[in-house]
Motif scaffolding. Structure first.
Motif, PDB file in Angstrom:
ATOM      1  N   ASP A  31      -0.258   2.274 -18.712  1.00  0.00           N
ATOM      2  CA  ASP A  31       0.773   3.229 -18.327  1.00  0.00           C
ATOM      3  C   ASP A  31       0.691   3.572 -16.844  1.00  0.00           C
ATOM      4  N   GLY A  32      -0.530   3.737 -16.363  1.00  0.00           N
ATOM      5  CA  GLY A  32      -0.711   4.058 -14.954  1.00  0.00           C
ATOM      6  C   GLY A  32      -0.181   2.971 -14.040  1.00  0.00           C
ATOM      7  N   VAL A  33      -0.435   1.727 -14.409  1.00  0.00           N
ATOM      8  CA  VAL A  33       0.071   0.599 -13.626  1.00  0.00           C
ATOM      9  C   VAL A  33       1.588   0.632 -13.565  1.00  0.00           C
ATOM     10  N   LYS A  34       2.222   0.837 -14.718  1.00  0.00           N
ATOM     11  CA  LYS A  34       3.687   0.849 -14.772  1.00  0.00           C
ATOM     12  C   LYS A  34       4.255   2.012 -13.958  1.00  0.00           C
ATOM     13  N   ILE A  35       3.654   3.179 -14.082  1.00  0.00           N
ATOM     14  CA  ILE A  35       4.121   4.347 -13.332  1.00  0.00           C
ATOM     15  C   ILE A  35       4.003   4.087 -11.833  1.00  0.00           C
ATOM     16  N   CYS A  36       2.870   3.559 -11.408  1.00  0.00           N
ATOM     17  CA  CYS A  36       2.650   3.295  -9.987  1.00  0.00           C
ATOM     18  C   CYS A  36       3.650   2.261  -9.472  1.00  0.00           C
ATOM     19  N   GLU A  37       3.878   1.208 -10.237  1.00  0.00           N
ATOM     20  CA  GLU A  37       4.839   0.189  -9.835  1.00  0.00           C
ATOM     21  C   GLU A  37       6.235   0.775  -9.685  1.00  0.00           C
ATOM     22  N   ASP A  38       6.653   1.588 -10.639  1.00  0.00           N
ATOM     23  CA  ASP A  38       7.993   2.181 -10.597  1.00  0.00           C
ATOM     24  C   ASP A  38       8.163   3.089  -9.384  1.00  0.00           C
ATOM     25  N   ILE A  39       7.196   3.955  -9.165  1.00  0.00           N
ATOM     26  CA  ILE A  39       7.286   4.899  -8.050  1.00  0.00           C
ATOM     27  C   ILE A  39       7.266   4.169  -6.715  1.00  0.00           C
ATOM     28  N   CYS A  40       6.336   3.239  -6.557  1.00  0.00           N
ATOM     29  CA  CYS A  40       6.195   2.542  -5.278  1.00  0.00           C
ATOM     30  C   CYS A  40       7.392   1.648  -4.981  1.00  0.00           C
ATOM     31  N   THR A  41       7.915   1.002  -6.005  1.00  0.00           N
ATOM     32  CA  THR A  41       9.093   0.152  -5.801  1.00  0.00           C
ATOM     33  C   THR A  41      10.274   0.980  -5.328  1.00  0.00           C
ATOM     34  N   GLN A  42      10.499   2.118  -5.952  1.00  0.00           N
ATOM     35  CA  GLN A  42      11.625   2.961  -5.560  1.00  0.00           C
ATOM     36  C   GLN A  42      11.440   3.548  -4.160  1.00  0.00           C
ATOM     37  N   LEU A  43      10.218   3.931  -3.823  1.00  0.00           N
ATOM     38  CA  LEU A  43       9.972   4.424  -2.469  1.00  0.00           C
ATOM     39  C   LEU A  43      10.224   3.315  -1.447  1.00  0.00           C
ATOM     40  N   ALA A  44       9.733   2.118  -1.735  1.00  0.00           N
ATOM     41  CA  ALA A  44       9.919   0.986  -0.823  1.00  0.00           C
ATOM     42  C   ALA A  44      11.399   0.651  -0.659  1.00  0.00           C
ATOM     43  N   GLN A  45      12.142   0.733  -1.735  1.00  0.00           N
ATOM     44  CA  GLN A  45      13.579   0.445  -1.678  1.00  0.00           C
ATOM     45  C   GLN A  45      14.340   1.469  -0.847  1.00  0.00           C
ATOM     46  N   ASN A  46      13.725   2.611  -0.600  1.00  0.00           N
ATOM     47  CA  ASN A  46      14.328   3.646   0.229  1.00  0.00           C
ATOM     48  C   ASN A  46      13.705   3.710   1.627  1.00  0.00           C
ATOM     49  N   SER A  47      13.152   2.587   2.060  1.00  0.00           N
ATOM     50  CA  SER A  47      12.617   2.430   3.419  1.00  0.00           C
ATOM     51  C   SER A  47      11.452   3.358   3.729  1.00  0.00           C
ATOM     52  N   VAL A  48      10.672   3.686   2.706  1.00  0.00           N
ATOM     53  CA  VAL A  48       9.457   4.475   2.909  1.00  0.00           C
ATOM     54  C   VAL A  48       8.287   3.528   3.164  1.00  0.00           C
ATOM     55  N   THR A  49       7.532   3.789   4.205  1.00  0.00           N
ATOM     56  CA  THR A  49       6.315   3.017   4.481  1.00  0.00           C
ATOM     57  C   THR A  49       5.219   3.488   3.540  1.00  0.00           C
ATOM     58  N   LEU A  50       4.630   2.558   2.794  1.00  0.00           N
ATOM     59  CA  LEU A  50       3.583   2.906   1.838  1.00  0.00           C
ATOM     60  C   LEU A  50       2.211   2.702   2.472  1.00  0.00           C
ATOM     61  N   ILE A  51       1.389   3.730   2.380  1.00  0.00           N
ATOM     62  CA  ILE A  51       0.058   3.736   2.981  1.00  0.00           C
ATOM     63  C   ILE A  51      -0.982   3.862   1.888  1.00  0.00           C
ATOM     64  N   SER A  52      -2.010   3.015   1.950  1.00  0.00           N
ATOM     65  CA  SER A  52      -3.081   3.124   0.971  1.00  0.00           C
ATOM     66  C   SER A  52      -4.351   2.504   1.539  1.00  0.00           C
ATOM     67  N   GLY A  53      -5.329   2.239   0.645  1.00  0.00           N
ATOM     68  CA  GLY A  53      -6.638   1.838   1.117  1.00  0.00           C
ATOM     69  C   GLY A  53      -7.098   0.453   0.730  1.00  0.00           C
ATOM     70  N   LEU A  54      -6.202  -0.379   0.185  1.00  0.00           N
ATOM     71  CA  LEU A  54      -6.486  -1.773  -0.154  1.00  0.00           C
ATOM     72  C   LEU A  54      -7.601  -1.937  -1.192  1.00  0.00           C
ATOM     73  N   ALA A  55      -7.891  -0.888  -1.937  1.00  0.00           N
ATOM     74  CA  ALA A  55      -8.860  -1.012  -3.024  1.00  0.00           C
ATOM     75  C   ALA A  55      -8.173  -1.638  -4.232  1.00  0.00           C
ATOM     76  N   GLN A  56      -8.959  -1.983  -5.228  1.00  0.00           N
ATOM     77  CA  GLN A  56      -8.378  -2.469  -6.466  1.00  0.00           C
ATOM     78  C   GLN A  56      -7.590  -1.346  -7.133  1.00  0.00           C
ATOM     79  N   GLY A  57      -6.728  -1.699  -8.050  1.00  0.00           N
ATOM     80  CA  GLY A  57      -5.990  -0.692  -8.796  1.00  0.00           C
ATOM     81  C   GLY A  57      -4.765  -0.188  -8.064  1.00  0.00           C
ATOM     82  N   MET A  58      -4.599   1.136  -8.012  1.00  0.00           N
ATOM     83  CA  MET A  58      -3.388   1.740  -7.482  1.00  0.00           C
ATOM     84  C   MET A  58      -3.125   1.372  -6.030  1.00  0.00           C
ATOM     85  N   ASP A  59      -4.180   1.293  -5.213  1.00  0.00           N
ATOM     86  CA  ASP A  59      -4.001   0.931  -3.803  1.00  0.00           C
ATOM     87  C   ASP A  59      -3.304  -0.421  -3.695  1.00  0.00           C
ATOM     88  N   SER A  60      -3.826  -1.397  -4.410  1.00  0.00           N
ATOM     89  CA  SER A  60      -3.267  -2.746  -4.351  1.00  0.00           C
ATOM     90  C   SER A  60      -1.826  -2.764  -4.845  1.00  0.00           C
TER      91      SER A  60
END
Length: 196
Positions: A31-60
């Motif tokens: 569920d967490g993977v799906k939620i993260c994918e949905d949120i990040c995809t929609q943010l990216a589609q709205n020209s939001v720069t996504l910042i994270s730490g390149l770790a496994q899981g949610m960052d990736s």
């Protein structure tokens, strides 16, 4: 603040008009993977720069979603910029170097410790206008990033979950302590002024 930053890629990505950090568990459930994918995809589609730490899981997941949508992404890493950690993310890191930016505060000769990854978290918190926490246990290192975001007066969003699932203990606590409940990407977009 770091004395110096090293980077590979386009450092102007950090000057994007809208920047959002995304962090969470390194071992999310389905569920967490799906939620993260949905949120990040929609943010990216709205020209939001996504910042994270390149770790496994949610960052990736955050970085991958940005790249898939041809959106900007910046990775703050806990090693020097010449290293690939985790090794499984070498290809992803190289793609971010080519299409986004990878940033480190560590010299190539500097000895690294587990604490460098916690230190890196403050940069993720500082670089965005807001921070989204998707899944985190009660003692997750992710919460250190959230704490920094609060210290820096950043907008903090947290995905709520079942009180029976320990994967949500940290995120539920953040909401109890004042974070915005994150039910969809629209919650973030409204706060950034990108949606009515």
């Amino acid at each position: 603040a770091p004395l110096v930053l090293f980077y590979k890629g386009d450092i102007t990505k950090l000057e994007s008009e809208h920047r959002v950090g995304v962090v969470g568990s390194r071992h999310p459930d389905r569920d967490g993977v799906k939620i993260c994918e949905d949120i990040c995809t929609q943010l990216a589609q709205n020209s939001v720069t996504l910042i994270s730490g390149l770790a496994q899981g949610m960052d990736s997941i955050a970085h991958i979603c940005a790249l898939k949508e041809n959106a900007d992404t910046v990775a703050f890493i806990g090693t020097s910029a010449d290293k690939y950690y985790p090794a499984a993310n070498k290809k992803l890191q190289q793609e971010i170097e080519n299409k986004g930016c990878v940033v480190s505060e560590y010299y190539m000769t500097q000895q690294l410790y587990n604490s460098t990854f916690l230190e890196r978290n403050r940069l993720i918190a500082a670089a965005g206008d807001a921070l989204c926490v998707v899944q985190a246990k009660a003692k997750s290192g992710t919460l250190s990033t959230a704490k920094r975001a609060q210290e820096y007066s950043k907008q903090l969003f947290s995905v709520p979950g079942s009180i029976l699932n320990p994967m949500h203990d940290g995120t539920n606590r953040l909401i109890q302590d004042g974070a915005y409940p994150l039910l969809s990407a629209n919650d973030v977009l409204v706060q950034l002024g990108l949606q009515a």
